[in-house]
Write a protein that holds these residues in place. Structure first.
Motif, mmCIF file in Angstrom:
data_model
loop_
_atom_site.group_PDB
_atom_site.id
_atom_site.type_symbol
_atom_site.label_atom_id
_atom_site.label_comp_id
_atom_site.label_asym_id
_atom_site.label_seq_id
_atom_site.Cartn_x
_atom_site.Cartn_y
_atom_site.Cartn_z
ATOM 1 N N LYS A 63 62.044 53.008 94.355
ATOM 2 C CA LYS A 63 62.006 53.507 92.975
ATOM 3 C C LYS A 63 61.332 54.880 92.920
ATOM 4 O O LYS A 63 61.860 55.816 92.304
ATOM 5 C CB LYS A 63 61.247 52.498 92.097
ATOM 6 C CG LYS A 63 60.973 52.970 90.693
ATOM 7 C CD LYS A 63 62.216 52.977 89.862
ATOM 8 C CE LYS A 63 61.856 53.299 88.418
ATOM 9 N NZ LYS A 63 63.030 53.493 87.613
ATOM 10 N N GLU A 69 66.541 50.881 91.689
ATOM 11 C CA GLU A 69 65.924 49.585 91.401
ATOM 12 C C GLU A 69 66.469 48.544 92.381
ATOM 13 O O GLU A 69 67.538 48.749 92.978
ATOM 14 C CB GLU A 69 66.273 49.160 89.965
ATOM 15 C CG GLU A 69 65.802 50.112 88.898
ATOM 16 C CD GLU A 69 64.313 50.007 88.610
ATOM 17 O OE1 GLU A 69 63.641 49.089 89.137
ATOM 18 O OE2 GLU A 69 63.812 50.850 87.839
ATOM 19 N N ALA A 119 61.139 59.881 89.129
ATOM 20 C CA ALA A 119 60.481 58.610 88.833
ATOM 21 C C ALA A 119 58.985 58.655 89.158
ATOM 22 O O ALA A 119 58.278 57.687 88.933
ATOM 23 C CB ALA A 119 61.156 57.479 89.603
#
Length: 186
Positions: A63, A69, A119
């Motif tokens: 991630k 994911e 992220a």
């Protein structure tokens, strides 16, 4: 000013526990991330935090590094044990002399448009591409090459049950540069 304790797990021999990720899309190609600022190419990888399970670190790093994911991938296999490399002297800090890595082979089952680098506040990569299976051995920083060879050989048995892809023409250059008395198959 307080000193923050290290959250990475470094064993008594000075090796930092780490996960490495070989991501494929089902062909003879693997994901290579371009290091931020044009500093080379490598597989996603990252440290295992103290108390964290290896699989937890795998999905956290997946991630953080490339925005995927667990539902975007299928775990195909992993190395059975730790693969180690030592850092060149100029990169040794504190008591960490190298890394011990557990490598995972993942197949992308989600859309590749889901790959992203925002992220985390400190991205590792700023670009990516699919590369031929053996290409990462040539493109990774020299001190990680032996580990890449070992990881690709181990995981390749899962990815290519009929036999590993042939070595590229440049293979002997890499194996000669890695000397140390190892055979061409490293």
């Amino acid at each position: 000013m307080s000193i923050q304790p290290a959250i990475d797990y470094i064993d008594r021999d000075g090796f930092r526990a780490n996960v490495g990720i070989v991501l494929t899309r089902g062909s003879r190609e693997v994901f290579l991330g371009g290091r931020l600022g044009g500093r080379g190419w490598q597989f996603p990888q990252g440290g295992i935090n103290r108390g964290e399970q290896v699989e937890e670190a795998l999905f956290r790093e997946l991630k953080e590094e490339i925005g995927l994911e667990p539902h975007d991938v299928e775990v195909l296999g992993s190395t059975r044990g730790w693969l180690r490399y030592r850092l060149p002297r100029q990169y040794v800090r504190d008591r960490c002399i190298g890394q011990k890595q557990r490598w995972f082979l993942l197949k992308l089952i989600g859309d590749e448009s889901r790959v992203r680098f925002d992220a985390t506040d400190t991205p590792e990569f700023d670009r990516w591409r699919w590369a031929d299976y053996w290409a990462p051995v040539r493109e990774v920083v020299y001190f990680k090459r032996r580990v890449y060879v070992r990881a690709l050989h181990d995981l390749g048995k899962v990815m290519f049950p009929e036999g590993l892809p042939p070595y590229p023409e440049w293979w002997s250059e890499i194996t000669a540069a890695n000397a140390g008395g190892e055979s061409k198959r490293l």
